[in-house]
Design a protein around this motif. Structure first.
Motif, PDB file in Angstrom:
ATOM      1  N   ASP A   1      50.821  31.458  37.278  1.00 11.46           N
ATOM      2  CA  ASP A   1      51.507  32.730  37.567  1.00 11.46           C
ATOM      3  C   ASP A   1      50.603  33.741  38.273  1.00 11.46           C
ATOM      4  O   ASP A   1      51.078  34.759  38.789  1.00 11.46           O
ATOM      5  N   ILE A   2      49.297  33.491  38.245  1.00 17.94           N
ATOM      6  CA  ILE A   2      48.364  34.570  38.602  1.00 17.94           C
ATOM      7  C   ILE A   2      48.521  35.029  40.043  1.00 17.94           C
ATOM      8  O   ILE A   2      48.525  36.225  40.332  1.00 17.94           O
ATOM      9  N   ARG A   3      48.689  34.084  40.960  1.00 18.44           N
ATOM     10  CA  ARG A   3      48.822  34.469  42.372  1.00 18.44           C
ATOM     11  C   ARG A   3      50.047  35.369  42.593  1.00 18.44           C
ATOM     12  O   ARG A   3      49.991  36.350  43.335  1.00 18.44           O
ATOM     13  N   SER A   4      51.134  35.030  41.920  1.00 21.76           N
ATOM     14  CA  SER A   4      52.351  35.848  42.061  1.00 21.76           C
ATOM     15  C   SER A   4      52.160  37.225  41.435  1.00 21.76           C
ATOM     16  O   SER A   4      52.610  38.240  41.978  1.00 21.76           O
TER      17      SER A   4
ATOM     18  N   GLN B   1      49.298  38.776  41.119  1.00 24.71           N
ATOM     19  CA  GLN B   1      48.405  39.510  42.024  1.00 24.71           C
ATOM     20  C   GLN B   1      49.201  40.118  43.182  1.00 24.71           C
ATOM     21  O   GLN B   1      49.027  41.292  43.533  1.00 24.71           O
ATOM     22  N   THR B   2      50.078  39.333  43.756  1.00 22.88           N
ATOM     23  CA  THR B   2      50.835  39.785  44.925  1.00 22.88           C
ATOM     24  C   THR B   2      51.694  41.007  44.591  1.00 22.88           C
ATOM     25  O   THR B   2      51.698  41.996  45.331  1.00 22.88           O
ATOM     26  N   ILE B   3      52.385  40.952  43.459  1.00 21.02           N
ATOM     27  CA  ILE B   3      53.281  42.068  43.111  1.00 21.02           C
ATOM     28  C   ILE B   3      52.475  43.300  42.669  1.00 21.02           C
ATOM     29  O   ILE B   3      52.823  44.433  42.997  1.00 21.02           O
ATOM     30  N   VAL B   4      51.382  43.075  41.957  1.00 22.32           N
ATOM     31  CA  VAL B   4      50.545  44.202  41.512  1.00 22.32           C
ATOM     32  C   VAL B   4      49.960  44.917  42.729  1.00 22.32           C
ATOM     33  O   VAL B   4      49.975  46.153  42.813  1.00 22.32           O
ATOM     34  N   ASP B   5      49.481  44.152  43.712  1.00 21.86           N
ATOM     35  CA  ASP B   5      48.901  44.752  44.923  1.00 21.86           C
ATOM     36  C   ASP B   5      49.978  45.435  45.762  1.00 21.86           C
ATOM     37  O   ASP B   5      49.810  46.573  46.200  1.00 21.86           O
ATOM     38  N   ALA B   6      51.100  44.730  45.973  1.00 24.08           N
ATOM     39  CA  ALA B   6      52.148  45.259  46.854  1.00 24.08           C
ATOM     40  C   ALA B   6      52.696  46.578  46.316  1.00 24.08           C
ATOM     41  O   ALA B   6      52.948  47.512  47.074  1.00 24.08           O
ATOM     42  N   ASP B   7      52.889  46.643  45.016  1.00 18.93           N
ATOM     43  CA  ASP B   7      53.484  47.846  44.423  1.00 18.93           C
ATOM     44  C   ASP B   7      52.426  48.823  43.898  1.00 18.93           C
ATOM     45  O   ASP B   7      52.763  49.785  43.210  1.00 18.93           O
ATOM     46  N   LYS B   8      51.160  48.538  44.225  1.00 19.77           N
ATOM     47  CA  LYS B   8      50.050  49.401  43.781  1.00 19.77           C
ATOM     48  C   LYS B   8      50.181  49.777  42.306  1.00 19.77           C
ATOM     49  O   LYS B   8      50.134  50.951  41.925  1.00 19.77           O
ATOM     50  N   MET B   9      50.346  48.753  41.486  1.00 17.73           N
ATOM     51  CA  MET B   9      50.522  48.987  40.051  1.00 17.73           C
ATOM     52  C   MET B   9      49.187  49.343  39.397  1.00 17.73           C
ATOM     53  O   MET B   9      48.133  48.924  39.851  1.00 17.73           O
TER      54      MET B   9
ATOM     55  N   LEU C   1      41.279  35.760  42.971  1.00 17.38           N
ATOM     56  CA  LEU C   1      42.682  36.154  42.751  1.00 17.38           C
ATOM     57  C   LEU C   1      42.789  37.570  42.189  1.00 17.38           C
ATOM     58  O   LEU C   1      43.879  38.026  41.854  1.00 17.38           O
ATOM     59  N   GLY C   2      41.654  38.237  42.049  1.00 14.40           N
ATOM     60  CA  GLY C   2      41.700  39.621  41.585  1.00 14.40           C
ATOM     61  C   GLY C   2      41.755  39.776  40.081  1.00 14.40           C
ATOM     62  O   GLY C   2      42.110  40.855  39.575  1.00 14.40           O
ATOM     63  N   CYS C   3      41.418  38.723  39.354  1.00 12.48           N
ATOM     64  CA  CYS C   3      41.420  38.846  37.890  1.00 12.48           C
ATOM     65  C   CYS C   3      40.344  39.829  37.436  1.00 12.48           C
ATOM     66  O   CYS C   3      39.216  39.796  37.929  1.00 12.48           O
ATOM     67  N   THR C   4      40.695  40.668  36.498  1.00 13.76           N
ATOM     68  CA  THR C   4      39.730  41.580  35.878  1.00 13.76           C
ATOM     69  C   THR C   4      39.145  40.942  34.622  1.00 13.76           C
ATOM     70  O   THR C   4      37.962  41.064  34.347  1.00 13.76           O
ATOM     71  N   TYR C   5      39.995  40.270  33.859  1.00 13.17           N
ATOM     72  CA  TYR C   5      39.599  39.719  32.557  1.00 13.17           C
ATOM     73  C   TYR C   5      39.796  38.209  32.502  1.00 13.17           C
ATOM     74  O   TYR C   5      40.676  37.666  33.176  1.00 13.17           O
ATOM     75  N   VAL C   6      38.991  37.562  31.656  1.00  6.78           N
ATOM     76  CA  VAL C   6      39.244  36.166  31.303  1.00  6.78           C
ATOM     77  C   VAL C   6      39.071  36.031  29.793  1.00  6.78           C
ATOM     78  O   VAL C   6      38.012  36.391  29.246  1.00  6.78           O
TER      79      VAL C   6
END
Ligand SMILES: O=C(CO)COP(=O)(O)O
Length: 262
Positions: free
Chosen positions: A51-54, A56-64, A93-98
């Protein structure tokens, strides 16, 4: 020392990438409606790898303001490790946490403290923040050995981390008997172990390091019990399983200051 509370939703093996986008959007709308200030309470979602790529895309696009992460990582950098995912891939992929060493990985995949320490190092090296999980099972709790048991996990996981590295970690104390059972630890139970973990970090490193590390509680956290747990001195957030799969409920958890005493 002020530590920014972190509410992290561990989705575990739930939701495909379409469902992930729908949930993140709904969470974002709900928090926007409430005028949520992410500087005051950080909100993270931890979806399955696919799910991560999707997300990332929505978080970036909507500047969440929502950040995201992964549920596990390989200790290795690259190479012949079929089925594994590297820290560099997650960072890209822009992950902050693991999340590292969740009790379900310890139980079903035989992960031990030394491996968890190596995974934490890999995550730090890639510029992300490991959320290092610890916590005792029911048998240990019944014997009253929860503090010693959990501190031994911390000693093992941090054995090869220096103070600068340790400072950049997050710890999640998740008593296994409280995970997915509806059996939430009392705020006093959570504070007992979270306080002991911070004291151990001060022994292993120094007080400044211990004060910098955020310690989350996890195990049947809901909007109705989060405020009293968050009221404890050494609890700096929550790692939320089931309740993070419902946007309104997870948003309410992130907004815990509004229902203090609820
Ligand atoms: O394991 C957990 C989060 O990582 C806790 O899960 P629940 O909130 O479903 O009890």
């Amino acid at each position: 020392m002020t530590r920014t509370p972190l509410m992290a939703g561990n989705w575990k093996m739930n939701l495909d990438h379409y469902e992930a986008v729908a949930l993140v959007q709904k969470l974002d709308w709900t928090l926007k409606d409430a005028k949520h200030d992410y500087e005051t309470v950080e909100v993270a979602v931890i979806p399955p790898f696919t799910d991560i790529r999707s997300v990332q895309t929505i978080v970036d696009a909507d500047k969440m303001g929502i950040v995201f992460g992964a549920q596990d990582v390989s200790e290795h950098e690259s190479g012949a490790y079929t089925g594994e995912i590297s820290a560099a891939m997650l960072s890209r992929l822009g992950c902050t946490y693991v999340v590292i060493g969740h009790s379900e990985r310890r139980q079903y995949h035989g992960e031990d403290d030394a491996l968890i320490g190596r995974k934490a190092k890999a995550v730090l090296k890639a510029g992300m923040t490991p959320i290092i999980c610890c916590g005792e099972g029911l048998d240990v709790r019944k014997e009253g050995r929860q503090v010693d048991y959990t501190l031994a996990q911390i000693d093992g996981a941090y054995a090869d981390l220096d103070a600068d590295e340790a400072k950049k970690t997050v710890i999640a104390y998740e008593p296994v008997w409280a995970i997915g059972t509806g059996e939430v630890a009392t705020p006093e139970d959570a504070q007992e172990v979270c306080g002991a973990i911070r004291a151990r970090l001060a022994e292993l490193y120094d007080q400044e390091t211990a004060d910098a590390v955020r310690i989350l509680y996890g195990g049947s956290v809901k909007s109705s019990n989060v405020a009293e747990i968050m009221a404890k001195d050494d609890v700096d957030g929550a790692l939320v399983g089931g309740a993070s799969l419902k946007a309104e409920e997870f948003a309410a958890i992130a907004r815990f200051t509004e229902h203090a005493g609820a």
